[in-house]
Design a protein around this motif. Sequence first.
Motif, mmCIF file in Angstrom:
data_model
loop_
_atom_site.group_PDB
_atom_site.id
_atom_site.type_symbol
_atom_site.label_atom_id
_atom_site.label_comp_id
_atom_site.label_asym_id
_atom_site.label_seq_id
_atom_site.Cartn_x
_atom_site.Cartn_y
_atom_site.Cartn_z
ATOM 1 N N GLN A 107 0.800 -1.230 0.000
ATOM 2 C CA GLN A 107 0.000 0.000 0.000
ATOM 3 C C GLN A 107 0.833 1.281 0.000
ATOM 4 N N THR A 161 -11.995 1.468 -3.772
ATOM 5 C CA THR A 161 -12.553 1.494 -2.418
ATOM 6 C C THR A 161 -11.822 0.521 -1.504
ATOM 7 N N ASP A 163 -8.821 -0.708 -1.931
ATOM 8 C CA ASP A 163 -7.435 -0.254 -1.826
ATOM 9 C C ASP A 163 -7.309 0.914 -0.843
ATOM 10 N N GLU A 164 -8.167 1.899 -0.967
ATOM 11 C CA GLU A 164 -8.106 3.071 -0.091
ATOM 12 C C GLU A 164 -8.463 2.705 1.338
ATOM 13 N N THR A 165 -9.367 1.740 1.526
ATOM 14 C CA THR A 165 -9.724 1.292 2.876
ATOM 15 C C THR A 165 -8.503 0.689 3.565
ATOM 16 N N THR A 167 -5.293 1.283 2.756
ATOM 17 C CA THR A 167 -4.310 2.351 2.965
ATOM 18 C C THR A 167 -4.673 3.190 4.186
ATOM 19 N N SER A 168 -5.935 3.555 4.335
ATOM 20 C CA SER A 168 -6.375 4.339 5.500
ATOM 21 C C SER A 168 -6.145 3.574 6.795
ATOM 22 N N TRP A 169 -6.393 2.275 6.752
ATOM 23 C CA TRP A 169 -6.178 1.409 7.918
ATOM 24 C C TRP A 169 -4.709 1.438 8.333
ATOM 25 N N MET A 171 -2.481 3.835 7.551
ATOM 26 C CA MET A 171 -2.141 5.201 7.975
ATOM 27 C C MET A 171 -2.668 5.501 9.388
ATOM 28 N N ASN A 172 -3.688 4.757 9.811
ATOM 29 C CA ASN A 172 -4.224 4.887 11.175
ATOM 30 C C ASN A 172 -3.646 3.821 12.109
ATOM 31 N N CYS A 174 -3.372 0.691 11.939
ATOM 32 C CA CYS A 174 -4.127 -0.567 12.039
ATOM 33 C C CYS A 174 -4.909 -0.650 13.347
ATOM 34 N N GLN A 181 -14.909 -3.852 8.168
ATOM 35 C CA GLN A 181 -15.305 -2.953 7.077
ATOM 36 C C GLN A 181 -16.001 -3.691 5.931
#
Length: 195
Positions: A107, A161, A163-165, A167-169, A171-172, A174, A181
């Motif tokens: 990611q 969607t 992929d971005e989910t 990546t956000s996970w 960046m947060n 995990c 989700q």
Amino acid sequence: MAAKRTGEKYEAIIDAAVRVIAQFGYHQAQVSKIAREAKVADGTIYLYFKNKDDVLISLFNEKMGAFISDVERALSAVPSPEDQLKELVRLHFEYLEGDHELAIVTQIELRQSNPEVRRQIGLIVKKYYDVIDQLLRSGIEKGSFAEDFDVRTARYMIFGTIDETVTSWIMNDCKYSLMGQVEPILRLFLKGISR
């Protein structure tokens, strides 16, 4: 002549590359660090790979190739297109939630590589796109999905969607469950945002 890309040493190098790139980032992941992590001599890496870019492409090819095979096998056992879509999302999240280091590499680090690496990775991702396209076309043929949408646009929406989910996970840090989700995303895919 390069060694065959199979066997314990090859797999050890691929797995070590995932760990080293996840920890240090692609640009700081020297071949010597990968070799040390794989418990092989630096020169051994060059028996299997041309350079570090080749290691990254091979890593993605091996991991993504295995994932695509698993997805195709799993989808063939699921009759309804709606359930196939759920299985696709579930497997994608399960695969990356189960391997944080691989998730970081796929990611974050893969996207910072040079154009040739990105081109090679794009060819591998196309195989995944083909699986999604087939799922969507099958759903249209079976009457499960509307027939008036563009498959390519829907595929971009689905892959984007998912992929971005992930990546956000990452960046947060995990902090929440990716698997949690699956249902909300599936609902969005199947029902859209209208009332």
